[in-house]
Design a protein around this motif. Structure first.
Motif, short mmCIF file in Angstrom:
data_model
loop_
_atom_site.label_atom_id
_atom_site.label_comp_id
_atom_site.label_asym_id
_atom_site.label_seq_id
_atom_site.Cartn_x
_atom_site.Cartn_y
_atom_site.Cartn_z
N GLN A 44 0.84 -1.21 0.00
CA GLN A 44 0.00 0.00 0.00
C GLN A 44 0.88 1.26 0.00
O GLN A 44 0.62 2.22 -0.72
N ARG A 46 3.90 1.48 -1.11
CA ARG A 46 4.54 1.62 -2.44
C ARG A 46 3.55 2.21 -3.44
O ARG A 46 3.92 3.04 -4.27
N GLU A 47 2.31 1.74 -3.36
CA GLU A 47 1.28 2.26 -4.29
C GLU A 47 1.14 3.77 -4.14
O GLU A 47 1.03 4.50 -5.13
N GLU A 48 1.17 4.22 -2.87
CA GLU A 48 1.04 5.67 -2.63
C GLU A 48 2.21 6.43 -3.25
O GLU A 48 2.02 7.46 -3.90
#
Ligand SMILES: [Fe+2]
Ligand SMILES: [Fe+2]
Length: 242
Positions: A44, A46-48
Protein backbone atom coordinates in the motif's frame (compact mmCIF):
# COMPACT_ATOMS: atom_id res chain seq x y z
CA UNK A 1 44.02 -24.14 -10.74
CA UNK A 2 43.02 -22.84 -7.32
CA UNK A 3 39.48 -23.75 -6.39
CA UNK A 4 36.86 -21.05 -6.35
CA UNK A 5 34.78 -22.72 -3.70
CA UNK A 6 36.49 -23.82 -0.48
CA UNK A 7 35.27 -25.43 2.71
CA UNK A 8 35.59 -23.14 5.71
CA UNK A 9 34.09 -21.63 8.84
CA UNK A 10 30.76 -20.56 7.36
CA UNK A 11 28.41 -19.88 10.29
CA UNK A 12 25.34 -18.70 8.39
CA UNK A 13 23.38 -21.97 8.56
CA UNK A 14 21.57 -23.36 11.60
CA UNK A 15 23.22 -26.79 11.29
CA UNK A 16 26.47 -25.30 12.63
CA UNK A 17 24.94 -25.63 16.12
CA UNK A 18 21.99 -28.08 16.22
CA UNK A 19 21.68 -27.72 19.98
CA UNK A 20 20.75 -24.03 19.65
CA UNK A 21 18.14 -24.42 16.90
CA UNK A 22 15.22 -24.91 19.31
CA UNK A 23 16.17 -21.89 21.38
CA UNK A 24 16.60 -19.75 18.28
CA UNK A 25 13.21 -20.82 16.92
CA UNK A 26 11.49 -20.11 20.26
CA UNK A 27 13.04 -16.65 20.35
CA UNK A 28 11.58 -15.93 16.91
CA UNK A 29 8.16 -16.94 18.20
CA UNK A 30 8.22 -14.73 21.31
CA UNK A 31 9.80 -11.70 19.63
CA UNK A 32 7.02 -9.61 18.09
CA UNK A 33 7.46 -7.92 14.74
CA UNK A 34 8.73 -4.35 14.95
CA UNK A 35 5.45 -3.13 13.43
CA UNK A 36 1.96 -4.61 13.07
CA UNK A 37 0.41 -5.73 9.78
CA UNK A 38 1.54 -7.88 6.91
CA UNK A 39 3.01 -7.44 3.43
CA UNK A 40 -0.12 -5.56 2.33
CA UNK A 41 1.05 -2.51 4.28
CA UNK A 42 4.30 -2.21 2.32
CA UNK A 43 2.43 -2.76 -0.94
CA UNK A 44 0.00 0.00 0.00
CA UNK A 45 2.82 2.36 0.87
CA UNK A 46 4.54 1.62 -2.44
CA UNK A 47 1.28 2.26 -4.29
CA UNK A 48 1.04 5.67 -2.63
CA UNK A 49 4.60 6.55 -3.64
CA UNK A 50 4.00 5.33 -7.22
CA UNK A 51 0.83 7.43 -7.49
CA UNK A 52 2.72 10.54 -6.37
CA UNK A 53 5.99 9.92 -8.23
CA UNK A 54 7.19 11.90 -11.22
CA UNK A 55 8.95 10.17 -14.14
CA UNK A 56 12.53 9.01 -13.49
CA UNK A 57 13.93 11.42 -16.08
CA UNK A 58 13.33 12.89 -19.50
CA UNK A 59 14.90 12.89 -22.93
CA UNK A 60 16.22 16.31 -23.98
CA UNK A 61 14.82 17.76 -27.18
CA UNK A 62 17.27 17.05 -30.05
CA UNK A 63 18.92 20.15 -31.51
CA UNK A 64 17.47 19.33 -34.92
CA UNK A 65 13.95 19.45 -33.55
CA UNK A 66 14.64 22.98 -32.37
CA UNK A 67 15.01 24.21 -35.92
CA UNK A 68 17.87 22.57 -37.79
CA UNK A 69 16.82 20.09 -40.45
CA UNK A 70 18.51 16.74 -40.92
CA UNK A 71 17.72 13.81 -43.19
CA UNK A 72 17.91 11.49 -40.23
CA UNK A 73 15.51 13.56 -38.19
CA UNK A 74 13.07 13.77 -41.10
CA UNK A 75 12.82 9.99 -41.01
CA UNK A 76 12.07 10.09 -37.31
CA UNK A 77 9.35 12.70 -37.59
CA UNK A 78 5.88 11.33 -37.06
CA UNK A 79 7.32 8.56 -34.88
CA UNK A 80 8.65 8.86 -31.36
CA UNK A 81 12.27 10.06 -31.61
CA UNK A 82 12.44 10.44 -27.82
CA UNK A 83 11.80 6.71 -27.34
CA UNK A 84 14.56 5.88 -29.82
CA UNK A 85 16.99 8.40 -28.29
CA UNK A 86 16.23 6.95 -24.86
CA UNK A 87 17.24 3.47 -26.01
CA UNK A 88 20.31 4.78 -27.85
CA UNK A 89 21.35 6.53 -24.64
CA UNK A 90 20.79 3.32 -22.73
CA UNK A 91 23.06 1.35 -25.11
CA UNK A 92 25.69 4.08 -24.90
CA UNK A 93 25.78 3.86 -21.11
CA UNK A 94 25.87 0.07 -21.12
CA UNK A 95 28.78 -0.09 -23.57
CA UNK A 96 30.72 2.37 -21.43
CA UNK A 97 30.03 0.18 -18.40
CA UNK A 98 31.09 -2.81 -20.52
CA UNK A 99 34.55 -1.27 -20.95
CA UNK A 100 34.84 -0.80 -17.19
CA UNK A 101 33.63 -4.34 -16.49
CA UNK A 102 36.23 -5.80 -18.87
CA UNK A 103 38.94 -3.58 -17.35
CA UNK A 104 38.10 -5.04 -13.94
CA UNK A 105 37.94 -8.60 -15.29
CA UNK A 106 41.33 -8.22 -16.99
CA UNK A 107 42.85 -7.04 -13.69
CA UNK A 108 41.21 -9.95 -11.86
CA UNK A 109 42.42 -12.53 -14.37
CA UNK A 110 45.94 -11.02 -14.43
CA UNK A 111 46.34 -11.26 -10.66
CA UNK A 112 44.21 -14.25 -9.65
CA UNK A 113 46.15 -17.45 -8.93
CA UNK A 114 44.72 -19.61 -11.68
CA UNK A 115 45.44 -21.14 -14.99
CA UNK A 116 42.60 -21.53 -17.40
CA UNK A 117 41.63 -21.20 -21.01
CA UNK A 118 40.83 -17.53 -20.56
CA UNK A 119 42.92 -15.52 -22.96
CA UNK A 120 43.90 -12.05 -21.79
CA UNK A 121 44.34 -11.08 -25.43
CA UNK A 122 40.73 -12.07 -26.12
CA UNK A 123 39.56 -10.13 -23.07
CA UNK A 124 41.43 -7.07 -24.33
CA UNK A 125 39.80 -7.50 -27.73
CA UNK A 126 36.35 -7.67 -26.12
CA UNK A 127 37.13 -4.60 -24.01
CA UNK A 128 38.18 -2.63 -27.08
CA UNK A 129 35.10 -3.76 -28.97
CA UNK A 130 32.87 -2.49 -26.15
CA UNK A 131 34.67 0.85 -26.53
CA UNK A 132 34.15 0.81 -30.31
CA UNK A 133 30.46 0.08 -29.73
CA UNK A 134 30.30 3.03 -27.38
CA UNK A 135 31.76 5.26 -30.11
CA UNK A 136 29.37 3.77 -32.68
CA UNK A 137 26.34 4.64 -30.56
CA UNK A 138 27.77 8.08 -29.76
CA UNK A 139 28.03 8.82 -33.49
CA UNK A 140 24.54 7.45 -34.11
CA UNK A 141 23.12 9.77 -31.45
CA UNK A 142 24.97 12.74 -32.95
CA UNK A 143 23.74 11.83 -36.46
CA UNK A 144 20.17 12.49 -35.41
CA UNK A 145 21.08 15.72 -33.67
CA UNK A 146 20.76 14.39 -30.13
CA UNK A 147 23.21 14.90 -27.28
CA UNK A 148 25.23 11.79 -26.30
CA UNK A 149 26.33 13.42 -23.05
CA UNK A 150 22.75 13.49 -21.74
CA UNK A 151 21.80 10.60 -19.45
CA UNK A 152 18.47 9.25 -20.69
CA UNK A 153 15.92 7.62 -18.33
CA UNK A 154 16.69 4.09 -19.58
CA UNK A 155 20.41 4.79 -19.21
CA UNK A 156 19.76 5.80 -15.61
CA UNK A 157 17.81 2.60 -14.91
CA UNK A 158 20.47 0.50 -16.63
CA UNK A 159 23.14 2.13 -14.49
CA UNK A 160 21.30 1.03 -11.37
CA UNK A 161 20.91 -2.52 -12.74
CA UNK A 162 24.66 -2.66 -13.47
CA UNK A 163 25.68 -1.61 -9.94
CA UNK A 164 25.72 -5.20 -8.69
CA UNK A 165 27.85 -6.30 -11.63
CA UNK A 166 30.46 -3.61 -10.94
CA UNK A 167 30.50 -4.57 -7.27
CA UNK A 168 31.15 -8.23 -8.06
CA UNK A 169 33.90 -7.43 -10.57
CA UNK A 170 35.72 -4.98 -8.29
CA UNK A 171 35.40 -6.87 -5.00
CA UNK A 172 38.94 -8.12 -4.26
CA UNK A 173 37.53 -11.30 -2.67
CA UNK A 174 35.57 -12.55 -5.67
CA UNK A 175 37.01 -15.30 -7.84
CA UNK A 176 37.40 -15.29 -11.60
CA UNK A 177 34.38 -17.63 -11.77
CA UNK A 178 32.25 -15.19 -9.77
CA UNK A 179 33.30 -12.41 -12.15
CA UNK A 180 32.53 -14.54 -15.19
CA UNK A 181 29.05 -15.16 -13.84
CA UNK A 182 28.53 -11.40 -13.54
CA UNK A 183 29.97 -10.91 -17.04
CA UNK A 184 27.59 -13.55 -18.39
CA UNK A 185 24.66 -11.55 -16.97
CA UNK A 186 26.10 -8.41 -18.58
CA UNK A 187 26.68 -10.03 -21.96
CA UNK A 188 23.21 -11.61 -22.04
CA UNK A 189 21.69 -8.19 -21.44
CA UNK A 190 24.16 -6.61 -23.88
CA UNK A 191 23.19 -9.07 -26.58
CA UNK A 192 19.47 -8.51 -26.12
CA UNK A 193 20.00 -4.75 -25.93
CA UNK A 194 21.62 -4.72 -29.38
CA UNK A 195 18.86 -6.88 -30.86
CA UNK A 196 16.27 -4.47 -29.50
CA UNK A 197 18.16 -1.46 -30.86
CA UNK A 198 18.55 -3.01 -34.32
CA UNK A 199 14.83 -3.78 -34.43
CA UNK A 200 14.02 -0.19 -33.39
CA UNK A 201 16.44 1.31 -35.93
CA UNK A 202 14.83 -0.76 -38.70
CA UNK A 203 11.33 0.24 -37.63
CA UNK A 204 12.40 3.89 -37.50
CA UNK A 205 13.64 3.66 -41.09
CA UNK A 206 17.32 4.03 -40.13
CA UNK A 207 18.64 1.21 -42.32
CA UNK A 208 22.29 2.36 -42.38
CA UNK A 209 22.33 2.63 -38.62
CA UNK A 210 20.76 -0.82 -38.26
CA UNK A 211 23.45 -2.27 -40.56
CA UNK A 212 26.25 -0.77 -38.44
CA UNK A 213 24.60 -2.12 -35.32
CA UNK A 214 24.45 -5.62 -36.87
CA UNK A 215 28.26 -5.65 -36.93
CA UNK A 216 28.32 -4.79 -33.22
CA UNK A 217 25.84 -7.59 -32.54
CA UNK A 218 28.09 -10.11 -34.34
CA UNK A 219 30.93 -9.12 -31.98
CA UNK A 220 28.61 -9.25 -28.98
CA UNK A 221 27.62 -12.79 -30.01
CA UNK A 222 31.29 -13.77 -29.77
CA UNK A 223 31.62 -12.16 -26.33
CA UNK A 224 28.63 -14.12 -25.10
CA UNK A 225 29.80 -17.46 -26.48
CA UNK A 226 33.30 -17.08 -24.97
CA UNK A 227 32.20 -15.80 -21.55
CA UNK A 228 29.58 -18.56 -21.31
CA UNK A 229 32.15 -21.21 -22.26
CA UNK A 230 34.84 -19.97 -19.83
CA UNK A 231 32.33 -19.77 -17.00
CA UNK A 232 31.06 -23.28 -17.70
CA UNK A 233 34.59 -24.71 -17.83
CA UNK A 234 35.54 -23.06 -14.53
CA UNK A 235 32.45 -24.30 -12.73
CA UNK A 236 32.96 -27.82 -14.03
CA UNK A 237 36.66 -27.80 -13.01
CA UNK A 238 35.74 -26.44 -9.60
CA UNK A 239 32.96 -28.93 -9.06
CA UNK A 240 33.95 -32.15 -10.77
CA UNK A 241 37.65 -31.44 -11.06
CA UNK A 242 38.07 -32.34 -14.75
FE1 LIG B 1 28.57 -4.39 -25.41
FE1 LIG C 1 29.84 -7.42 -24.92
Amino acid sequence: MDKTTVLGKNRSGVDISPIDIKQMMSLAKVTPASSPGDEKAIAQMREEYIAEADVIGSVPLPGTLKGMASTAMEKLMGKSPEGFIDKLGCRLAFERTGVRLYDALITKCSTAPMSSNISLDRLNEFRNEEFQHFKLVENAIRSIGADPTAQTPSADVDGVISLGLIQVLTDPRTSVAHCLEAMLTAELADNDGWRMLIMLAEKMGMEDMARDFQQALREEDEHLVSIRQWFKEMVIKDTVGT
